[in-house]
Structures are given as structure tokens and as C-alpha cells.
Design a protein around this motif. Structure first.
Motif, PDB file in Angstrom:
ATOM      1  N   PHE A  46      76.404  99.193 119.244  1.00 31.26           N
ATOM      2  CA  PHE A  46      75.633  98.237 118.440  1.00 31.26           C
ATOM      3  C   PHE A  46      74.251  98.793 118.114  1.00 31.26           C
ATOM      4  N   LEU A  82      73.016  99.288 114.408  1.00 31.89           N
ATOM      5  CA  LEU A  82      71.859  98.515 113.939  1.00 31.89           C
ATOM      6  C   LEU A  82      70.789  99.436 113.346  1.00 31.89           C
ATOM      7  N   ARG A 133      71.085  92.934 111.338  1.00 30.79           N
ATOM      8  CA  ARG A 133      71.717  92.566 112.604  1.00 30.79           C
ATOM      9  C   ARG A 133      73.124  91.995 112.424  1.00 30.79           C
ATOM     10  N   ARG A 151      76.535  93.598 113.640  1.00 27.90           N
ATOM     11  CA  ARG A 151      77.481  92.911 114.547  1.00 27.90           C
ATOM     12  C   ARG A 151      78.905  93.033 114.021  1.00 27.90           C
TER      13      ARG A 151
END
Lengths: 195, 320
Positions: free
Chosen positions: A35, A39, A45, A49
Motif C-alpha cells: 500500500f 500510494l 489514497r 486502496r
């Protein structure tokens, strides 16, 4: 860098037989690293995800083709990088801005996420730290995709040159030259912080 | 090592990726070159800044979402497999049905099952089948059949053979039945009176309940006078001739309905030989049993015995 799991080979064997519970264990160990990279690569964000979720789904689907030459973490990174490239292409075809949206990183959630744990600096120091972080992130976003990926894999994720070469599917020499070029560019962009 | 070489290796030097010899050479160069050392320090601080970025934590529920997505995907795959299996089953069933329909034997042999009374109909049906099939085949050949047509071409001659074989069998069966019937009626070959299955009686031979019909042969000098004699004899015995003279002369026989108890008198009138009379009496014993069974079963009402239908064949004596 992702901590190697002692039981990782066993977990991988179970995953190859379709054991989603075993894969869940691997996800819980690697999700943070994947992640974080996604990111930094995509900047948003929510998109990060979804992309991370897609990375793990693809990994589960292809787990039988995983060769044990590299670590599972490195393999995940290569899937993540490719996923980010696909995502950027998708954005381009949608005629959206391909640049990383800094506003996403400025959200309250992100602020909480990026807070270094343990330290509780004074408000002025904290504002200064936030500003520094924002400038660094902005400088990273201004790098080209290839250079940014190399810097993130080396200086954020901590991979060695060989692993980076494996993730990107290029030579070690290419990694060296890209990294050197990226760092020189960053030094120029962050010269205000270097004084 | 000069400054340019040293600067190009600074990034690797920071990461500790240089071989020992090069690492030492860069280290020595930085020790004596202030400009390169400044460059190195700036680059080292840049790397430190990037490395100082805090790590983003994975969002809450990401792991759960991944698990849910994987479970959903597995369920989709299972249902897809099930769906394909279902489709496969239906396809197999359909294919089986097609094969069964395509290669099942024609229905003609089953048509051979009805009671013998329907023999003529049966033969007609077979005759039409046998007549139609070759036409169908020829049509198939002309119209360039596909795979199915080719299969039909292979199969149909077999079907035809079956039809062709079954028809004579039925005829044989009917003939056998007639023979048995005739054997009941006649134990020997009478010279002038013959009990045999005429073309018209073939149908009744197949129907055991139908009354039998006698055939008498009347030898006369010429057909006209013979016919007149027969009419006179029948009328005298309160019988009835059933056909016109013209028709009787054309077919050389005449049908007559004669009361059962007057048969002997008719034979005597027409001067039939003793042997013939004996033959007739024997037949009479059998035929009325079937003919009279219905009235007997009817009960109390005593109806007169039905007249016997007699076919009198006119035979002109040769050389007279």
C-alpha cells in the motif's frame, strides 16, 4: 522492507492449493509495504486502496506461476508496479491529470497516516515537519515515472539494486543510472531544504 | 580517480553498492576534494530526506476486503464451473436425443403388430413406405446431402431391407392362416368343389369371426344355360342370387345366398357327386359353428340360421 516470514514457503504451498486463509496471512504481512509503494506512486489514497486490493487478487490468481528465485515481497512489488502503470494508463485514457494529486496526501487521514509514531514534536516543529514532508513528496511527484519508481523502491522500500532490477525487469546498470539521475534531480528540487 | 568519475559513483557509494576497491577510491577522493565532498554531502542529505518520509499504514479493512474479494471470485468460479457443467449436461442430453432419433429403426416393424384383421391396411402401409423411401433417398442424393444426409443414406437401405423383409413375412403369416383355415374346411382335394381362400376371402380369413363362404363348381355345357340352371335351382330352394347375369357371365361365377338347410338339396339339384356332398357336409359342420355362435350367445331369441353365401363357379365342359 517486508520481513521474511519463516513459514512463507509453507504458506505459499497452501496458497497454490487455493487456501485463501493462508493467503490472508501473507496479505496481513505484506499489505502495508504494498500500500505504501502504491500510494507514493499514485498519490490518491482511495485509488491506492483499490489498486492494492487488485495487486493481491492478481497475486493469488498467479501464485502458481510464482518462481521462488525472488522473495514473495519482491514479486508482489513487481505486480504492484505493473498495477500502477496500468492505473496511470487508465487515467490517461480518461483524460485526467496523471500527476499525483497532492491534495489527497494533504487530507486529514493522510496526515494521521504519515505521522511518525512515537515522537510528539512541538506544534511549530510539527508544522515544519509537515512542510518538509510535503516538499519532499512534491519533489517525488515531479520525477519521471521510472526515476520515481527506482527512488521509492530503494529509499522508501529499501530494496537492493538486484531486487529493484528484478522488480522492474531491467538490468542492474539501468537501476544504478536511473537512481543516480533521480537523486541529482531531487537534490536540485530540494535545494531549499538542504541549506 | 578524478572528480567526474567520483561524482558518477556517489549514489552507489551512499548505498554501499560499490565494490571494495572502488569504494576505497571514492572515499580517498572525497577526503582530498572539497567540491566532490560537498556534492556527496548534498546528495546524502537528499537521500536522507526521502528516507525520512513516514510510511503510510494500510487502511483499515483492506485485508478483509481482499479476503471478501477472493471468496467472491472463488464463488464465481464455482458457479461458472457449475453453469458450464449444467450446459454440458443439457448438450449431452440433446446430443443423445438427436442420435436416438437419427439411428432408431423405422416404425414399420411396430406396425406389423396389429391384429390380422388389418392385414390389407398393413400391407398397403408397408407398400407405401417401401415405395417412398427410395424416392427420399434419390432426393437426398440429388440435393447433395450433408453429413446428416450421408448418415441417412447409410441407414436407410437397412431400414428398407427391414420393411421389405417384414412384408413377405406378414403375407406368409396370412397365407399360413388361410392354409390352416382351409385345412379345417377341407381334408383333401375335391374334384369339383374346392374350399380355398379366394382373393375376397383373404380379408375374412384374417377375421376368424366372419362366416366362411362356400365355393361350388357347376359343370355345364355352356355358361348361359348353366347360369340359368343355377338361378332356377337357387330360387327353387328359396335362395337368392346376388349378381346380375351380365356380371356373372363376365366373371364366370355367381354369388348366391342359400338357406343353410337347403344346401344338400342344391347340391343334389345341381347333380354334384357324392364325394362333393360329403366334403360339403364336413365343412358345414365347422362353418356354421362360427357363423351361428353370435345368435346362440344372444340368448332366448331363436333366430333362423343365416343363409350361407355360396359362390357357384361355372365351368363349361370341354369338347362338348
Amino acid at each position: 522492507m517486508v520481513k521474511p516470514l519463516p513459514s512463507e514457503p509453507e504458506l505459499l504451498r497452501r496458497c497454490a492449493k487455493g487456501d485463501t486463509a493462508a493467503f490472508g496471512t501473507l496479505v496481513s504481512h505484506h499489505q502495508g509495504a504494498v500500500f505504501n509503494l502504491v500510494l507514493r506512486m499514485l498519490g490518491d489514497r482511495e485509488t491506492a486502496r483499490d489498486a492494492t486490493q487488485e495487486v493481491f487478487i492478481k497475486a493469488f490468481r498467479k501464485i502458481r506461476s510464482f518462481e521462488r528465485r525472488a522473495s514473495f515481497g519482491t514479486w508482489l512489488y513487481s505486480i504492484a508496479v505493473n498495477q500502477c502503470i496500468s492505473e496511470r494508463r487508465r487515467r490517461t485514457t480518461r483524460s485526467r491529470k496523471s500527476e499525483v494529486q497532492m491534495s489527497a496526501l494533504d487530507s486529514e487521514q493522510d496526515n494521521a497516516a504519515y505521522d511518525p509514531p512515537g515522537d510528539s514534536p512541538a506544534p511549530d516543529d510539527r508544522l515544519g515537519a509537515d512542510e518538509t514532508r510535503r516538499q519532499i513528496e512534491h519533489a517525488l511527484t515531479e520525477l519521471g515515472h521510472d526515476c520515481r519508481t527506482v527512488v521509492l523502491l530503494r529509499d522508501v522500500e529499501g530494496l537492493d539494486y538486484n531486487s529493484i532490477a528484478e522488480v522492474l525487469g531491467c538490468s542492474k546498470g539501468t537501476v544504478k543510472s536511473r537512481l543516480h539521475r533521480a537523486r541529482l534531480e531531487l537534490r536540485h528540487k530540494l535545494r531549499g531544504l538542504l541549506k | 580517480m578524478n572528480c567526474e568519475q567520483a561524482k558518477s559513483l556517489l549514489s552507489e557509494y551512499i548505498d554501499g553498492e560499490l565494490p571494495a576497491a572502488e569504494d576505497t577510491a571514492v572515499k580517498k577522493h572525497l577526503a582530498r576534494c572539497e567540491a566532490c565532498r560537498a556534492e556527496f554531502e548534498a546528495l546524502e542529505r537528499t537521500v536522507a530526506l526521502v528516507r525520512s518520509l513516514p510510511r503510510a499504514e494500510a487502511p483499515e479493512g483492506l485485508e478483509r476486503d481482499i479476503k471478501v474479494a477472493l471468496d467472491r471470485r472463488a464463488a464465481r468460479r464455482r458457479s461458472a464451473i457449475f453453469r458450464w457443467a449444467k450446459v454440458g449436461t443439457w448438450l449431452a442430453a440433446a446430443a443423445t436425443l438427436v442420435v436416438v432419433i437419427k439411428y432408431s429403426p423405422p416404425e414399420a416393424p411396430r406396425e406389423a403388430q396389429p391384429p390380422l384383421g388389418g392385414r390389407e391396411t398393413l400391407l398397403r402401409a408397408k407398400g407405401s413406405d417401401a415405395a417412398k423411401k427410395p424416392e427420399t433417398l434419390r432426393a437426398g442424393e440429388d440435393s447433395k446431402l450433408g453429413v446428416a444426409g450421408a448418415v441417412a443414406e447409410k441407414e436407410r437401405p437397412r431400414a428398407l431391407r427391414k420393411v421389405g423383409a417384414s412384408a413377405p413375412r406378414t403375407e406368409k403369416h396370412a397365407a399360413g392362416l388361410m392354409r390352416r383355415n382351409a385345412a379345417k374346411a377341407a381334408s383333401g382335394e375335391p374334384p369339383s368343389l374346392k374350399a380355398r381362400g379366394a382373393p375376397e376371402t383373404e380379408k375374412s380369413a384374417a377375421e376368424p369371426a366372419a362366416p366362411a363362404r362356400l365355393e361350388l363348381i357347376y359343370e355345364c355345357d355352356d355358361a348361359k344355360s348353366g347360369l340359368a340352371d343355377v338361378r332356377q335351382a337357387v330360387n327353387a330352394l328359396h335362395g337368392k342370387t346376388l349378381e346380375t347375369n351380365k356380371r356373372a357371365l363376365l366373371q364366370n361365377h355367381i354369388l348366391a345366398a342359400v338357406p343353410r338347410d337347403k344346401l344338400d338339396q342344391l347340391i343334389a339339384t345341381l347333380k354334384l357327386s357324392k364325394k362333393v356332398q360329403k366334403e360339403l357336409q364336413e365343412r358345414e359342420r365347422q362353418v356354421p359353428q362360427t357363423a351361428q355362435s353370435a345368435p346362440d350367445n344372444a340368448g332366448a331369441q331363436k333366430a333362423p340360421p343365416p343363409p350361407v353365401q355360396v359362390k357357384i363357379i361355372l365351368r363349361v365342359r370341354a369338347g362338348e
